[in-house]
Design an enzyme around this catalytic site. Structure first.
Site, mmCIF file in Angstrom:
data_model
loop_
_atom_site.group_PDB
_atom_site.id
_atom_site.type_symbol
_atom_site.label_atom_id
_atom_site.label_comp_id
_atom_site.label_asym_id
_atom_site.label_seq_id
_atom_site.Cartn_x
_atom_site.Cartn_y
_atom_site.Cartn_z
ATOM 1 N N GLY A 1 -7.495 -5.688 -9.627
ATOM 2 C CA GLY A 1 -7.914 -4.847 -8.858
ATOM 3 C C GLY A 1 -8.719 -3.601 -9.135
ATOM 4 N N GLY B 1 -1.305 -5.178 -11.998
ATOM 5 C CA GLY B 1 -1.029 -4.080 -12.249
ATOM 6 C C GLY B 1 -1.796 -4.315 -13.961
ATOM 7 C CB CYS C 1 -1.284 0.056 1.287
ATOM 8 S SG CYS C 1 -1.794 1.429 1.146
#
Length: 328
Positions: A228, A205, A102
């Site tokens: 994500g 990614g 993060c």
């Protein structure tokens, strides 16, 4: 077949990334419907768990239909991470994941998340504390390094494997990049193809199409892919990738009816889990993604963001569906 400890996953598993304020049970439910193989909770503060903070405890909620599922924790203190792992252990997830990726300032400044990328020896100590505290498989999500000059992910992967980490998810950016620029998968591929590495390596990614997922699988040899942001408002990406991988053909996109019905289910589950007030409030961030690209939706989107009861919002979605079906 890919294995994490005793957990058996599909040949090329698709993972739902742990995203703060997104990867809650309602969102996970609609992704599970679309075929995701492994999911994670939002990341949970080790300090928050120890303090018994309500928000942190709520994030421990997992359900049998979600399995296999991992609970993700973060923190910068060994003792707190060990205690948090013991608390997580009692809720019986399938694995514990540690967040070393993060990039948000309030996390990084505590030496947690991607902040640990400046101090690899401390990362190893924190990880050892978690591995020591649980019999569950421990996995890690991290980045390539802190900045362009410290892309040390190959060394990190070897050291984490050596202390008992059983799978590694790598986001193809540095902390300094945040979410900007293009994810660099070349180093992810190097980690996967390092002869010393025996644990599963998952790439993360910029995967936002079935074609890219399969291309990166073939080019870099990763064991699976973690998705994500591309799943927000579009959980169908999981079924689309699986179909393309199996057949080489692209599925047609979800129908307008399916998009609005899934949005409705997500909303209903949000209210069931969080209560009407909070469930409605936290669902507002999802409408633009679910309705993206539909014609003449601006007025409806405004109504949805301002609606304050479940019945009212369901009525707005029904009206929107009727309007959209007439336009088809």
């Amino acid at each position: 077949m890919v294995k994490i400890g005793k957990i058996e996953l599909a040949d090329f598993p698709l993972l739902l990334a742990p995203m703060e304020d997104v990867s809650d049970p309602p969102f996970r439910a609609v992704c599970k419907e679309q075929g995701v193989d492994l999911m994670y909770t939002e990341f949970i503060s080790s300090e928050g768990l120890i303090r018994d903070a309500i928000k942190s405890r709520m994030k421990l909620d997992i359900f049998d239909y979600e399995r296999p599922i991992g609970i993700q924790i973060f923190g910068g203190d060994e003792e707190a991470m060990e205690l948090a792992a013991r608390i997580v252990d009692t809720t019986q997830p399938d694995l514990i994941d540690i967040n070393y990726g993060c990039p948000v300032k309030k996390v990084v400044c505590k030496g947690a998340g991607a902040g640990i990328l400046k101090d690899i020896p401390q990362m190893i100590k924190l990880t050892e504390a978690v591995v020591r505290a649980t019999a569950l498989p421990v996995t890690v999500k991290t980045r390539l390094g802190w900045d362009e000059d410290s892309k040390n992910i190959e060394e990190v992967a070897e050291r984490l494997q050596d202390i008992g980490v059983q799978a590694l998810s790598i986001h193809g950016r540095t902390r300094v990049q945040m979410y900007k620029g293009v994810a660099d998968w070349t180093l992810i591929g190097k980690v996967k193809n390092n002869p010393r590495i025996k644990i599963p390596i998952f790439g993360n990614g910029d995967i936002d199409t079935p074609e890219k997922a399969v291309e990166y699988k073939n080019r870099y040899g990763v064991d699976g892919i973690m998705i994500g942001r591309a799943a927000i408002g579009y959980p169908w990406i999981f079924r689309e990738i699986k179909h393309y991988q199996k057949t080489g053909e692209l599925l047609p996109p979800p129908t307008v009816e399916e998009r609005i019905d899934t949005c409705m289910r997500h909303l209903t589950k949000s209210v069931e889990w969080k209560g009407e007030k909070l469930g409605i409030l936290e669902m507002r961030r999802h409408y633009a993604s679910y309705l993206k690209g539909l014609p003449n939706v601006k007025e409806f989107r405004m109504k949805l963001v301002n609606g304050d009861s479940l019945d009212e919002l369901k009525g707005i979605l029904d009206e929107l569906k009727e309007q959209q079906l007439q336009l088809v």
